[in-house]
Write an enzyme that holds these catalytic residues in place. Structure first.
Site, PDB file in Angstrom:
ATOM      1  N   LYS A 298      37.734  41.387  36.734  1.00 24.82           N
ATOM      2  CA  LYS A 298      38.065  42.616  37.593  1.00 24.82           C
ATOM      3  C   LYS A 298      38.479  43.731  36.887  1.00 24.82           C
ATOM      4  CE  LYS A 298      38.738  39.860  41.869  1.00 24.82           C
ATOM      5  NZ  LYS A 298      39.772  39.256  42.806  1.00 24.82           N
TER       6      LYS A 298
ATOM      7  N   GLN B   1      46.038  39.024  43.490  1.00 25.35           N
ATOM      8  CA  GLN B   1      45.250  38.104  43.615  1.00 25.35           C
ATOM      9  C   GLN B   1      45.909  36.725  44.246  1.00 25.35           C
ATOM     10  OE1 GLN B   1      42.130  38.118  41.889  1.00 25.35           O
ATOM     11  NE2 GLN B   1      41.868  36.028  42.802  1.00 25.35           N
TER      12      GLN B   1
ATOM     13  N   ASP C  25      41.047  45.172  48.933  1.00 28.31           N
ATOM     14  CA  ASP C  25      40.489  43.676  49.442  1.00 28.31           C
ATOM     15  C   ASP C  25      40.220  43.898  50.824  1.00 28.31           C
ATOM     16  OD1 ASP C  25      40.265  42.160  47.293  1.00 28.31           O
ATOM     17  OD2 ASP C  25      42.404  41.809  47.112  1.00 28.31           O
TER      18      ASP C  25
END
Ligand code: NDP
Length: 305
Positions: free
Chosen positions: A52, A96, A119
């Protein structure tokens, strides 16, 4: 022959578009920024976060990786999120998952500012998505829609069957398909006679987390199959179950000691009209859509159309 939906190429096209828009923003003195929080040393998570961060650099997006120790507390994480929420140069906050057991994951995800929730996991964004209002949508489901649209696969009026109802994939995928006017059925572990339902699917989305779970008998010939699953096979019996006789896969399996299979048995792909392979299907879209969401968050926060 079924058509292979090339996620790598579609993701590259999206990233290219993002890079061009980022360039325009930078010319106006605005550089989108992403903060990636990775707790502890989970090997798979480290690879995801590295990918990412590298993607950000390639597109001109500022990124910062923050790595609290595995012993971090919920309070410490909440303080970190509050700092990131307040920082002007950060447009997107990515935490994460999974987090260590002592950290209250829900409390933390709820603490991320909805405007920086790239997200799309915050309940406010989930609600906005459900209400079909502008929202940061979860990356993998958003990527599924991009694959279908950019491949010219009709969604409106089609029967889409989504197997899996997680907040991260199944539920938002179903909602996005519904907003594209598909007739949507959501299935899960308590669904009775699953095959009878999946066989009705014009678009079958498998987000289950079980290697090769969708078998040829569960697929309507000509259907579009979107295989979200990422399952690592490390034993020979598992490899032979799905890939016996596939020389290319075998060479890579022997070299790496593992190979990936989705939630769909590769034999089921032979019946499809089109399908996303694993790897190289949905996976690359997840990162591309994270980049797109970071750009979108940067624009939305500043009221740029
Ligand atoms: P979850 O474990 O959160 O959800 C799995 C879902 O599958 C649940 O809703 C569960 O039902 C359902 N399920 C489990 N067993 C069965 C069964 N026997 N019959 C019908 N449904 C069943 O997984 P995620 O949604 O997070 O991920 C799904 C897959 O997608 C995984 O392989 C994951 O690795 C992959 N993934 C891939 C991404 C990518 O970038 N390509 C990103 C995110 C995930 P119930 O709710 O009843 O338990």
């Amino acid at each position: 022959m079924p058509r292979i939906l090339d996620g790598v190429a579609i993701a590259a096209a999206i990233k290219q578009e993002v890079a061009e828009e980022v360039k325009l923003l930078i010319a106006q003195g605005i550089r989108p920024g992403l903060a990636a929080v990775l707790v502890g040393n989970v090997a798979a998570s480290e690879i995801y976060v590295r990918n990412k961060v590298t993607s950000c650099a390639g597109l001109g997006i500022f990124s910062e990786q923050i790595a609290p120790p595995a012993s971090v507390t919920t309070e410490e994480m909440l303080a970190l999120v509050a700092q990131l929420n307040a920082r002007e140069e950060i447009d997107g906050i990515l935490i994460q998952l999974p987090l260590p057991a002592q950290v209250d994951t829900k409390a933390l995800l709820d603490a991320v500012s909805p405007a920086k929730d790239v997200d799309g996991f915050h309940p406010i964004n989930a609600g906005r998505l459900q209400a079909n209002r502008p929202a940061l949508a979860p990356c993998t489901p958003a990527g599924i829609i991009e694959i279908l649209k950019r491949s010219g696969i009709p969604i409106s009026g089609q029967h889409a069957v989504v197997v899996g109802r997680s907040d991260i994939v199944g539920k938002p995928a179903a909602m996005l398909l519904l907003h594209q006017n598909a007739t949507v059925t959501i299935c899960h572990s308590k669904t009775r006679d699953l095959g009878a339902i999946t066989r009705q699917a014009d678009i079958l989305v498998a987000a289950i987390g079980r290697p090769g779970f969708i078998t040829p008998e569960m697929v309507k010939p000509g259907a579009t199959i979107i295989d979200v699953g990422i399952n690592r096979l490390t034993d020979r019996a598992g490899f032979d179950r799905f890939f016996a006789g596939n020389a290319k896969r075998e060479a890579s399996f022997l070299k790496r000691g593992s190979t990936l299979v989705g939630d769909v048995d590769p034999k089921a792909f032979e019946l499809a009209g089109a399908y996303t392979p694993v790897p190289g299907g949905v996976g690359p879209l997840t990162i591309a859509m994270l980049m797109a969401n970071t750009l979108r968050a940067a624009k939305m926060r500043r009221g740029i159309q």
